[in-house]
Design a protein around this motif. Sequence first.
Motif, PDB file in Angstrom:
ATOM      1  N   UNK A  67       1.611 -18.968   9.082  1.00 33.98           N
ATOM      2  CA  UNK A  67       0.705 -19.900   9.737  1.00 33.98           C
ATOM      3  C   UNK A  67      -0.468 -20.253   8.826  1.00 33.98           C
ATOM      4  N   UNK A  68      -1.030 -19.267   8.142  1.00 34.29           N
ATOM      5  CA  UNK A  68      -2.141 -19.529   7.233  1.00 34.29           C
ATOM      6  C   UNK A  68      -1.731 -20.462   6.106  1.00 34.29           C
ATOM      7  N   UNK A  69      -0.533 -20.239   5.550  1.00 34.83           N
ATOM      8  CA  UNK A  69      -0.069 -21.114   4.463  1.00 34.83           C
ATOM      9  C   UNK A  69       0.122 -22.539   4.961  1.00 34.83           C
ATOM     10  N   UNK A  70       0.698 -22.673   6.161  1.00 30.68           N
ATOM     11  CA  UNK A  70       0.923 -24.013   6.731  1.00 30.68           C
ATOM     12  C   UNK A  70      -0.406 -24.728   6.946  1.00 30.68           C
TER      13      UNK A  70
ATOM     14  N   UNK B 283      -1.346 -27.353  -5.407  1.00 30.83           N
ATOM     15  CA  UNK B 283      -1.454 -27.115  -3.971  1.00 30.83           C
ATOM     16  C   UNK B 283      -1.608 -28.448  -3.234  1.00 30.83           C
ATOM     17  N   UNK B 284      -0.835 -28.604  -2.144  1.00 32.48           N
ATOM     18  CA  UNK B 284      -0.937 -29.820  -1.348  1.00 32.48           C
ATOM     19  C   UNK B 284      -2.285 -29.904  -0.643  1.00 32.48           C
ATOM     20  N   UNK B 285      -2.846 -28.774  -0.275  1.00 31.49           N
ATOM     21  CA  UNK B 285      -4.138 -28.735   0.403  1.00 31.49           C
ATOM     22  C   UNK B 285      -5.097 -27.845  -0.351  1.00 31.49           C
ATOM     23  N   UNK B 286      -5.672 -26.893   0.378  1.00 32.32           N
ATOM     24  CA  UNK B 286      -6.605 -25.964  -0.248  1.00 32.32           C
ATOM     25  C   UNK B 286      -5.876 -24.915  -1.069  1.00 32.32           C
ATOM     26  N   UNK B 287      -6.430 -24.580  -2.226  1.00 29.37           N
ATOM     27  CA  UNK B 287      -5.955 -23.402  -2.942  1.00 29.37           C
ATOM     28  C   UNK B 287      -6.428 -22.156  -2.210  1.00 29.37           C
ATOM     29  N   UNK B 288      -5.763 -21.039  -2.493  1.00 32.98           N
ATOM     30  CA  UNK B 288      -6.196 -19.783  -1.875  1.00 32.98           C
ATOM     31  C   UNK B 288      -7.650 -19.477  -2.224  1.00 32.98           C
ATOM     32  N   UNK B 289      -8.031 -19.736  -3.466  1.00 34.33           N
ATOM     33  CA  UNK B 289      -9.405 -19.457  -3.892  1.00 34.33           C
ATOM     34  C   UNK B 289     -10.408 -20.330  -3.135  1.00 34.33           C
ATOM     35  N   UNK B 290     -10.016 -21.573  -2.842  1.00 37.22           N
ATOM     36  CA  UNK B 290     -10.908 -22.471  -2.111  1.00 37.22           C
ATOM     37  C   UNK B 290     -11.045 -22.049  -0.657  1.00 37.22           C
ATOM     38  N   UNK B 291      -9.923 -21.646  -0.042  1.00 37.75           N
ATOM     39  CA  UNK B 291      -9.994 -21.132   1.323  1.00 37.75           C
ATOM     40  C   UNK B 291     -10.882 -19.891   1.373  1.00 37.75           C
ATOM     41  N   UNK B 292     -10.723 -19.020   0.391  1.00 39.04           N
ATOM     42  CA  UNK B 292     -11.542 -17.805   0.351  1.00 39.04           C
ATOM     43  C   UNK B 292     -13.017 -18.152   0.240  1.00 39.04           C
ATOM     44  N   UNK B 293     -13.347 -19.124  -0.605  1.00 37.16           N
ATOM     45  CA  UNK B 293     -14.741 -19.535  -0.781  1.00 37.16           C
ATOM     46  C   UNK B 293     -15.315 -20.082   0.510  1.00 37.16           C
ATOM     47  N   UNK B 294     -14.549 -20.920   1.197  1.00 34.27           N
ATOM     48  CA  UNK B 294     -15.038 -21.526   2.435  1.00 34.27           C
ATOM     49  C   UNK B 294     -15.170 -20.503   3.557  1.00 34.27           C
TER      50      UNK B 294
ATOM     51  N   UNK C 271      -3.287 -11.253   0.339  1.00 39.00           N
ATOM     52  CA  UNK C 271      -2.681 -10.161   1.112  1.00 39.00           C
ATOM     53  C   UNK C 271      -2.385 -10.591   2.543  1.00 39.00           C
ATOM     54  N   UNK C 272      -3.248 -11.417   3.129  1.00 38.23           N
ATOM     55  CA  UNK C 272      -2.973 -11.927   4.472  1.00 38.23           C
ATOM     56  C   UNK C 272      -1.727 -12.800   4.475  1.00 38.23           C
ATOM     57  N   UNK C 273      -1.618 -13.696   3.502  1.00 38.55           N
ATOM     58  CA  UNK C 273      -0.481 -14.609   3.465  1.00 38.55           C
ATOM     59  C   UNK C 273       0.823 -13.883   3.154  1.00 38.55           C
ATOM     60  N   UNK C 274       0.741 -12.798   2.402  1.00 41.34           N
ATOM     61  CA  UNK C 274       1.940 -12.024   2.075  1.00 41.34           C
ATOM     62  C   UNK C 274       2.275 -10.993   3.136  1.00 41.34           C
ATOM     63  N   UNK C 275       1.429 -10.870   4.166  1.00 43.73           N
ATOM     64  CA  UNK C 275       1.692  -9.910   5.233  1.00 43.73           C
ATOM     65  C   UNK C 275       1.305  -8.493   4.895  1.00 43.73           C
ATOM     66  N   UNK C 276       0.562  -8.298   3.802  1.00 43.57           N
ATOM     67  CA  UNK C 276       0.174  -6.935   3.413  1.00 43.57           C
ATOM     68  C   UNK C 276      -1.140  -6.514   4.058  1.00 43.57           C
ATOM     69  N   UNK C 277      -1.938  -7.460   4.523  1.00 44.55           N
ATOM     70  CA  UNK C 277      -3.145  -7.164   5.303  1.00 44.55           C
ATOM     71  C   UNK C 277      -2.829  -7.556   6.740  1.00 44.55           C
TER      72      UNK C 277
END
Length: 278
Positions: A9-12, A32-43, A53-59
């Motif tokens: 869901x987060x990736x979508x 990336x079609x939208x936000x990069x992971x680094x940009x999402x993290x910054x926001x 880790x959230x997107x990979x299911x490890x968190x």
Amino acid sequence: MANTALGAALRHWRDRVPPQAAGLPAGARRRAAGLRREELAQLAGISADYVVRLEQGRATSPSAQVVEALARALRLTRDERTHLFRLAGLVPPGPGTVPRHITPGVHRMLDRLAGTPVAVFDAAWNQLLANPLYTALMGDWHGNDRNAAWRNFLTPNTRVRDTPESRDALQAALVADLRRTAGSYPDDAGLRSLIADLRRLSPRFAELWRSGAVGRHDAARKTIDHPDVGPLTLDCDVLEAPGSDLRLMVYTAEPGSDEADRLALLGVIGTQSLAERG
């Protein structure tokens, strides 16, 4: 157990948000079609590693604060935000808690006011979101200082030029507004904790709280001593988003004034600074 549904869901949702909508430069080359992971993290105010880790299911157990921040950064609708909380194994906030969801309409409003300093606060005066020009004008706050009441009683903003009268009026309005909010949202533990801490740490807050006044903070005229562009005397209006109890703090200058010119200059400086950080 890996939480693959949360990660998917987060990736979508991340792919759905264009970087320009979040005030970030598009860049010449983006995979990336939208936000990069680094940009999402910054926001969202979290680490890029945690997003991975959230997107990979490890968190698998993000806190409610992290989920709320991700929902804002991803510009989720109310139903999508509720779904995100449930994917994270959390109960969505109930009606007795201060609303912190920023609707897509409010996000679009901030997009269209790029040349005006605007910040979004919840009813407890926690800063939820600010456009780049607001951050350039007022500074980038962290921790407890993201709460406007906390700042005004415990860590005053050295950029705002106060008189004793204006400071007393603002503090009284904030306390009256918080009392009204406490009556509207009796189940909000964070709000109760904020008020208890302010009563304990600030004699002035405690005195005003005992007065029992109920009201709201609506508007003021402020002079801001900015380190780069000099003093700006601006109108500060507080608008309420219908149906959400969110407050939009908007600073404006009189058209054609020196302040309007300096605010425009600050917009250029702020944009350059954002690009350098990105």
